[in-house]
Scaffold this active site. Sequence first.
Site, mmCIF file in Angstrom:
data_model
loop_
_atom_site.group_PDB
_atom_site.id
_atom_site.type_symbol
_atom_site.label_atom_id
_atom_site.label_comp_id
_atom_site.label_asym_id
_atom_site.label_seq_id
_atom_site.Cartn_x
_atom_site.Cartn_y
_atom_site.Cartn_z
ATOM 1 N N CYS A 59 0.973 34.575 49.936
ATOM 2 C CA CYS A 59 -0.013 35.075 50.899
ATOM 3 C C CYS A 59 -1.311 35.491 50.208
ATOM 4 O O CYS A 59 -1.312 35.895 49.048
ATOM 5 C CB CYS A 59 0.547 36.282 51.626
ATOM 6 S SG CYS A 59 2.115 35.964 52.411
ATOM 7 N N ARG A 118 -2.844 28.874 46.562
ATOM 8 C CA ARG A 118 -1.706 29.758 46.316
ATOM 9 C C ARG A 118 -0.461 29.321 47.088
ATOM 10 O O ARG A 118 0.641 29.765 46.790
ATOM 11 C CB ARG A 118 -2.057 31.187 46.743
ATOM 12 C CG ARG A 118 -3.202 31.790 45.952
ATOM 13 C CD ARG A 118 -3.661 33.079 46.599
ATOM 14 N NE ARG A 118 -2.630 34.096 46.563
ATOM 15 C CZ ARG A 118 -2.458 34.957 45.568
ATOM 16 N NH1 ARG A 118 -3.273 34.919 44.542
ATOM 17 N NH2 ARG A 118 -1.495 35.851 45.611
ATOM 18 N N TRP A 121 2.463 32.855 53.702
ATOM 19 C CA TRP A 121 3.565 32.028 53.213
ATOM 20 C C TRP A 121 4.807 32.718 53.762
ATOM 21 O O TRP A 121 5.147 33.830 53.347
ATOM 22 C CB TRP A 121 3.547 32.025 51.688
ATOM 23 C CG TRP A 121 4.482 31.060 51.034
ATOM 24 C CD1 TRP A 121 4.228 29.749 50.741
ATOM 25 C CD2 TRP A 121 5.805 31.323 50.552
ATOM 26 N NE1 TRP A 121 5.318 29.183 50.122
ATOM 27 C CE2 TRP A 121 6.298 30.121 49.996
ATOM 28 C CE3 TRP A 121 6.636 32.440 50.554
ATOM 29 C CZ2 TRP A 121 7.572 30.021 49.439
ATOM 30 C CZ3 TRP A 121 7.898 32.334 50.001
ATOM 31 C CH2 TRP A 121 8.350 31.137 49.444
ATOM 32 N N ASN A 171 0.252 41.467 52.216
ATOM 33 C CA ASN A 171 1.000 40.664 51.243
ATOM 34 C C ASN A 171 2.153 41.525 50.751
ATOM 35 O O ASN A 171 1.951 42.711 50.456
ATOM 36 C CB ASN A 171 0.151 40.314 50.019
ATOM 37 C CG ASN A 171 -0.891 39.270 50.330
ATOM 38 O OD1 ASN A 171 -0.989 38.803 51.462
ATOM 39 N ND2 ASN A 171 -1.672 38.919 49.325
ATOM 40 N N GLY A 172 3.340 40.940 50.593
ATOM 41 C CA GLY A 172 4.487 41.701 50.098
ATOM 42 C C GLY A 172 5.592 41.725 51.145
ATOM 43 O O GLY A 172 5.589 40.929 52.093
ATOM 44 N N GLU A 201 10.587 21.540 30.610
ATOM 45 C CA GLU A 201 9.283 21.627 31.265
ATOM 46 C C GLU A 201 8.902 20.284 31.904
ATOM 47 O O GLU A 201 8.403 20.234 33.025
ATOM 48 C CB GLU A 201 8.224 22.089 30.248
ATOM 49 C CG GLU A 201 6.801 22.138 30.762
ATOM 50 C CD GLU A 201 6.606 23.030 31.988
ATOM 51 O OE1 GLU A 201 7.529 23.767 32.381
ATOM 52 O OE2 GLU A 201 5.507 22.952 32.578
ATOM 53 N N LYS A 234 8.167 19.722 35.840
ATOM 54 C CA LYS A 234 6.873 19.180 36.287
ATOM 55 C C LYS A 234 7.092 17.988 37.201
ATOM 56 O O LYS A 234 6.506 17.881 38.258
ATOM 57 C CB LYS A 234 6.086 18.760 35.037
ATOM 58 C CG LYS A 234 4.616 18.877 35.094
ATOM 59 C CD LYS A 234 4.067 20.239 34.804
ATOM 60 C CE LYS A 234 4.731 21.355 35.515
ATOM 61 N NZ LYS A 234 4.405 22.651 35.167
ATOM 62 N N GLU A 268 8.632 18.998 40.656
ATOM 63 C CA GLU A 268 7.829 19.824 41.567
ATOM 64 C C GLU A 268 6.648 19.066 42.167
ATOM 65 O O GLU A 268 6.280 19.326 43.301
ATOM 66 C CB GLU A 268 7.403 21.158 40.943
ATOM 67 C CG GLU A 268 6.344 21.089 39.893
ATOM 68 C CD GLU A 268 5.926 22.474 39.381
ATOM 69 O OE1 GLU A 268 5.932 23.446 40.132
ATOM 70 O OE2 GLU A 268 5.583 22.549 38.180
ATOM 71 N N HIS A 288 29.448 15.397 28.173
ATOM 72 C CA HIS A 288 30.313 16.437 28.743
ATOM 73 C C HIS A 288 30.206 16.508 30.259
ATOM 74 O O HIS A 288 30.534 17.514 30.856
ATOM 75 C CB HIS A 288 29.988 17.785 28.094
ATOM 76 C CG HIS A 288 30.202 17.756 26.609
ATOM 77 N ND1 HIS A 288 31.460 17.794 26.043
ATOM 78 C CD2 HIS A 288 29.330 17.603 25.582
ATOM 79 C CE1 HIS A 288 31.347 17.707 24.730
ATOM 80 N NE2 HIS A 288 30.055 17.591 24.423
ATOM 81 N N LYS A 331 1.547 29.266 44.230
ATOM 82 C CA LYS A 331 1.066 29.408 42.865
ATOM 83 C C LYS A 331 1.554 30.701 42.233
ATOM 84 O O LYS A 331 1.923 30.753 41.075
ATOM 85 C CB LYS A 331 -0.471 29.345 42.862
ATOM 86 C CG LYS A 331 -1.104 29.464 41.479
ATOM 87 C CD LYS A 331 -0.774 28.259 40.622
ATOM 88 C CE LYS A 331 -1.373 28.311 39.238
ATOM 89 N NZ LYS A 331 -0.719 27.341 38.341
#
Length: 617
Positions: A2, A27, A75, A101-102, A489, A493, A496, A512, A612
Amino acid sequence: MCGIIGYIGEDNALPFLLEGLEKMEYRGYDSSGISVMSENKIKTYKKCGRLEALKNTLASENTLVSSIGIGHTRWATHGKPSDINSHPHVSQSGKISVVHNGIIENYISLKNFLVEKGYKFISDTDTEVVAQLIDFHYDGDLLKAVQKTVSDLEGSYALGIICSDEPDKIIAVKKDSPLIIGTNYGENKDKSENYIASDIMALLLRTRKIYRLQENNIAVIKKNSIVVYTPEEKILNPEKDFELANWDIESSGKGNYEHFMMKEIMEQPEVISKTLTSKIKNGEISFEHLNISDEYLKNISKIYIVACGSAANAGLVGRYIIEKLLKIPVEVELASEFRYKEPLVDKTTLVIVISQSGETADSLAALREAKKQGAKILSIVNVRGSSIANESDYVIYTSAGPEIAVATTKAYSCQLCIIYIFSLFLADKLNIMDSSDMSKYINKLASLSDKIQEILLKKEQIMEIAKKYKDNKYAFFIGRTLDYAVCMEGSLKLKEVSYIHSEAYAAGELKHGPISLIENGTLVIALLTQDKLFDKMVSNLREVKARGAKIFAVTTIDHKEKISQIADDIFYIPNSLSEFSPSLSVIPFQIFSYYSALLRNCDIDKPRNLAKSVTVE
Ligand code: M6R
């Protein structure tokens, strides 16, 4: 996640609010809205979907002029994305409008209380409770009503509040969620206007002069004054605590690139060079502002690296480097696990928290937990003055500049650099590296930028490889030791941004279990930069090749002969010390992910469902 924006001044608030919301789109959000004041009434417009939907609704409101307003990108957490659940939320009386926000953790009991008092709720959100509760406490003094309300709230909240009976002020509140206040400055300095935002990017349109509201403080913001109240009702004058943000609006634009992600990939040589030159002067490492005593450093018995996502992947690289160079045991923990696992830390444990945004809720909570147990916290952060930076004992800033694409690239690279430099700094303090080794490492660090540039110049080669595999449904990344850390990483990447399902495995682990998934055409992306493990890796590649896998290998030119016999596609990176190879080997993975996403028509800079800065648990 948010985003909050607010304006009070002499101009029409609306254009600023919309521009600010646009700047916070990166964001991640699923709806947006604004409240302004018109004819002494609050008028609120909110729309599910992209900001465009809100702009379209407002397009017909050409008489809407207000010198005060608040706005929000949401969000969804409590209640699905919908017009009604979008912010701002307005109290039943229509007097109070709130952006938040929160998360309000005790919103159900507060809601029940308010329902008993006759309040009716129309949304599923926790935020509507805040608007109604302020309304309940309001008796002609907005500040008092807000103070009473926050004393009832549990959870995290940055709030922007306006009231139709007091149209000369915005009230801002901060607890565990970022909120900054901006004031007119530079070309704008003749105007009386002030702003609030949860993200500096939204303010750079008007000002770089900012004040970071501190935990649990409340600010009353008028067009020509800002007064801050502490929980003890002490009054602060923030004038002396204003600072000039070191980011500018140009650096937050896309330049000539189609996407922020590619722009940020291409910026890596520059930001790495900046990061290195800020810490290495005349061949010597210096952390001038760190104020960390030699005595403390000598007593470190264990290091925890705590972070989320890519920052945790940078930590995995850090573990190999620190253990190799310093012989201090290192554990890397995801912050969301660390905070609940009763970690074994004490005052000889150094906890390194890595975070681009400095606001990731789990990383912040883990930091607090570690601090409570007596550990010292060193954070590696990109955003100045962020909560993680503020609450750490020691902070090292990366010089990545604003990173807008949700998928991190340049911030991750700068985090690696800081880990290298800090490890060398520590090696020096602990007297465990002789000066010739130290010079060798420092020289090699200095050459990283040019080598990255070399890779970037060959990005079209990687695009051609991405074309071949763009329709694959899944991919495996394999490597050993440091290469495995980079594969983690690379795999994050790829999934996503391109939505190709991918997993990273330590190459020795394939047998395994995961090898049962290899069939004709399965893409295996292999990283082979560690010379002494090269032959072991080749054996692993033979095993997957025998089962029909297609192999895309990233390695150095010295291995050309052997790798060409087995890999279907190869990308060569420049040689470097094996310790610093992650800074080079991650680049082809970033580029491959970018082109895979581009070729699959994905929303590269704002992948679905992602934010973000993850400011909720
Ligand atoms: O702001 P932070 O570095 O604390 O964020 C941590 C993760 O959320 C972040 O790295 C995330 O995994 C990125 N989307 C990865 O590209």
